[in-house]
Enzyme design. Structure first.
Site: not given
Ligand SMILES: [Zn+2]
Length: 253
Positions: A108, A123
């Protein structure tokens, strides 16, 4: 046995540590309003996204549509939220020279938005993208512009399909060697908002060079014991208390 750690004890460890490293997972962002992916109220459930279609690289190459549908939803959500207290607290620790590195499982970008600089997004995230055909890269900003004009953003060089550098199932985790090295160098490691169940990121605390403090609401996949403290608490509530125990602008290195 579960050995907790009071906010005062936690602040003392931060002050005493020479090299603090933090690993963060989804739990640090749920308080900001980033929906968890897998929980009962997770994006996969409430918006009916099938993770095997969205984050599976072979499925993406067959049809990138579901991934881009998810990404528009996810990026729109991100546009409406702010980093949490804990994100900002970590950025402040880094500014004071008390935090060496953040390793995050989150895609995010909230650590960077909070002002953290030394972030390893294992990730991946949406800040860069790459063509599945010719391998050429572009910025996340260009990707988002193309997403507004095209259902599936095309490569400017060959017309192939662009994919943000988010790590899919079936792809290698990024920065793993750097994350492992940072953990080994640390003399204090925090694990925040991660249940430590997603591998290989869940392995990282096992390389920690010193004590490990896990703060998470709910169970975690690591046992308390010598040098491992488990705190079952709300992150923002806990670190607001920790911050009160730290000297105001102290301990610059
Ligand atoms: Zn291309």
């Amino acid at each position: 046995m579960a050995e907790g750690l009071t906010p005062v004890g936690c602040a003392e460890k931060i002050i005493a540590a020479g090299r603090t490293v933090v690993l963060t997972g989804a739990g640090i962002s749920t308080a900001a309003g980033v929906p968890d992916f897998r929980g009962p109220k997770g994006l996969y459930v409430t918006r009916a996204y099938d993770p095997e279609k969205v984050f599976e690289i072979a499925a993406f190459d067959r049809d990138p549509g579901p991934f881009y549908q998810f990404s528009r939803d996810f990026l729109d959500t991100l546009g409406t939220i702010e980093p949490t207290f804990t994100h900002r607290f970590l950025a402040e620790l880094e500014k004071r020279g008390k935090l060496d590195r953040i390793i995050t499982q989150n895609i995010d970008g909230l650590h960077q938005r909070a002002g953290s600089r030394n972030v390893l997004p294992v990730h991946g995230d949406y800040t860069t993208a790459r063509c599945r055909s010719c391998g050429r890269g572009c910025s996340g900003e260009r990707l988002r512009n193309l997403m507004r004009e095209h259902e599936i953003p095309p490569c400017g060089f060959c017309g192939g399909t662009l994919k943000p550098d988010v790590v899919f199932f079936g792809e290698n985790v990024r920065f793993l060697a750097e994350a492992e090295a940072a953990a080994r160098r640390s003399d204090l490691m925090f694990v925040l908002g991660s249940s430590l169940t997603v591998y290989p990121a869940a392995m990282i605390p096992h390389y920690a060079g010193g004590e490990v403090v896990v703060v998470n609401k709910g169970g975690v996949g690591i046992a308390a014991g010598k040098g491992v403290h488990l705190v079952d608490a709300d992150l923002d509530g806990y670190f607001r208390e920790v911050e009160k125990c730290l000297p105001r602008d102290g301990n610059r290195r």
